[in-house]
Design a protein around this motif. Structure first.
Motif, PDB file in Angstrom:
ATOM      1  N   GLY A  10      33.345  47.263  33.516  1.00 27.55           N
ATOM      2  CA  GLY A  10      32.081  46.690  33.047  1.00 27.55           C
ATOM      3  C   GLY A  10      32.295  45.404  32.273  1.00 27.55           C
ATOM      4  O   GLY A  10      31.536  44.446  32.426  1.00 27.55           O
ATOM      5  N   VAL A  11      33.332  45.361  31.448  1.00 28.20           N
ATOM      6  CA  VAL A  11      33.645  44.147  30.683  1.00 28.20           C
ATOM      7  C   VAL A  11      34.042  43.029  31.632  1.00 28.20           C
ATOM      8  O   VAL A  11      33.597  41.886  31.479  1.00 28.20           O
ATOM      9  N   ILE A  12      34.840  43.349  32.636  1.00 23.62           N
ATOM     10  CA  ILE A  12      35.246  42.328  33.609  1.00 23.62           C
ATOM     11  C   ILE A  12      34.027  41.812  34.360  1.00 23.62           C
ATOM     12  O   ILE A  12      33.841  40.595  34.496  1.00 23.62           O
ATOM     13  N   ALA A  13      33.177  42.714  34.830  1.00 23.27           N
ATOM     14  CA  ALA A  13      31.974  42.296  35.563  1.00 23.27           C
ATOM     15  C   ALA A  13      31.058  41.447  34.685  1.00 23.27           C
ATOM     16  O   ALA A  13      30.515  40.435  35.139  1.00 23.27           O
ATOM     17  N   GLY A  17      30.123  37.513  35.305  1.00 26.74           N
ATOM     18  CA  GLY A  17      28.729  37.063  35.350  1.00 26.74           C
ATOM     19  C   GLY A  17      28.457  35.935  34.376  1.00 26.74           C
ATOM     20  O   GLY A  17      27.773  34.962  34.701  1.00 26.74           O
ATOM     21  N   LEU A  18      29.004  36.048  33.170  1.00 24.81           N
ATOM     22  CA  LEU A  18      28.807  35.007  32.157  1.00 24.81           C
ATOM     23  C   LEU A  18      29.492  33.711  32.581  1.00 24.81           C
ATOM     24  O   LEU A  18      28.895  32.628  32.517  1.00 24.81           O
ATOM     25  N   VAL A  19      30.734  33.814  33.030  1.00 24.48           N
ATOM     26  CA  VAL A  19      31.469  32.632  33.481  1.00 24.48           C
ATOM     27  C   VAL A  19      30.730  31.959  34.640  1.00 24.48           C
ATOM     28  O   VAL A  19      30.525  30.737  34.643  1.00 24.48           O
ATOM     29  N   ALA A  20      30.322  32.748  35.623  1.00 29.03           N
ATOM     30  CA  ALA A  20      29.640  32.192  36.796  1.00 29.03           C
ATOM     31  C   ALA A  20      28.341  31.493  36.413  1.00 29.03           C
ATOM     32  O   ALA A  20      28.009  30.438  36.970  1.00 29.03           O
ATOM     33  N   ALA A  21      27.629  32.059  35.457  1.00 26.50           N
ATOM     34  CA  ALA A  21      26.360  31.455  35.027  1.00 26.50           C
ATOM     35  C   ALA A  21      26.566  30.072  34.420  1.00 26.50           C
ATOM     36  O   ALA A  21      25.742  29.181  34.608  1.00 26.50           O
ATOM     37  N   GLU A  63      37.801  36.237  39.487  1.00 24.65           N
ATOM     38  CA  GLU A  63      38.191  37.533  38.926  1.00 24.65           C
ATOM     39  C   GLU A  63      39.605  37.469  38.356  1.00 24.65           C
ATOM     40  O   GLU A  63      39.866  37.977  37.261  1.00 24.65           O
ATOM     41  N   GLN A  64      40.516  36.835  39.078  1.00 23.63           N
ATOM     42  CA  GLN A  64      41.907  36.701  38.603  1.00 23.63           C
ATOM     43  C   GLN A  64      41.950  35.979  37.260  1.00 23.63           C
ATOM     44  O   GLN A  64      42.627  36.425  36.326  1.00 23.63           O
TER      45      GLN A  64
END
Length: 153
Positions: A10-13, A17-21, A63-64
């Motif tokens: 959940g933390v990774i997801a 999401g935050l990075v992508a935004a 993700e990496q």
């Protein structure tokens, strides 16, 4: 899947999401605001202008790099940080790099156990190439909000 794995996932997801935004996605390499060749969601390592990536390659790279940033955050303090702090700081490390994070007042405050003061350092990191960037101001405010969200203030 055990609870710890679910929480970690959940933390990774949430961090992805935050990075992508804030990073946005470009399948073709471009020069970022300070001239660094960048592709996907802010990936810069070995990138040359004109490089092209597929959406699947961008997903894997992001993700990496999020996992690496989260490992830097998790390895920088002796105890377990609240998930909101981990998400916000992993996004921050993804953006500024582990070197800048490693020498920061933010990290000194974090290691001293003052999580609120550490979160409040984020809005100071709004310059790139000596210029204040509005996008970084907004990103740091969002990261700060997530960072303090789980703290007992």
């Amino acid at each position: 899947m055990d609870l710890k794995t679910k929480i970690g996932t959940g933390v990774i997801a949430a961090t992805i999401g935050l990075v992508a935004a804030w990073e946005g996605r470009s399948l073709v390499a471009y020069a970022d605001p300070v001239g660094i060749p960048t592709i996907c969601e802010g990936y810069t390592h070995g990138v040359k202008l004109g490089d092209v990536a597929t959406p699947a390659q961008c997903d894997a790279l992001t993700e990496q790099e999020v996992r690496k940033a989260l490992a830097v955050v998790d390895g920088s303090t002796p105890g377990q940080l609240p998930d909101g702090v981990r998400v916000a700081l992993a996004s921050f490390v993804y953006n500024v790099g582990p070197g800048a994070y490693g020498g920061s007042t933010l990290l000194r405050r974090l290691r001293a156990g003052d999580l609120k003061a550490a979160c409040n350092e984020l809005p100071r990191w709004v310059y790139a190439g000596g210029k204040k960037l509005r996008g970084l101001e907004r990103r740091r405010q969002a990261e700060r909000k997530i960072c303090i969200s789980g703290l007992d203030l």
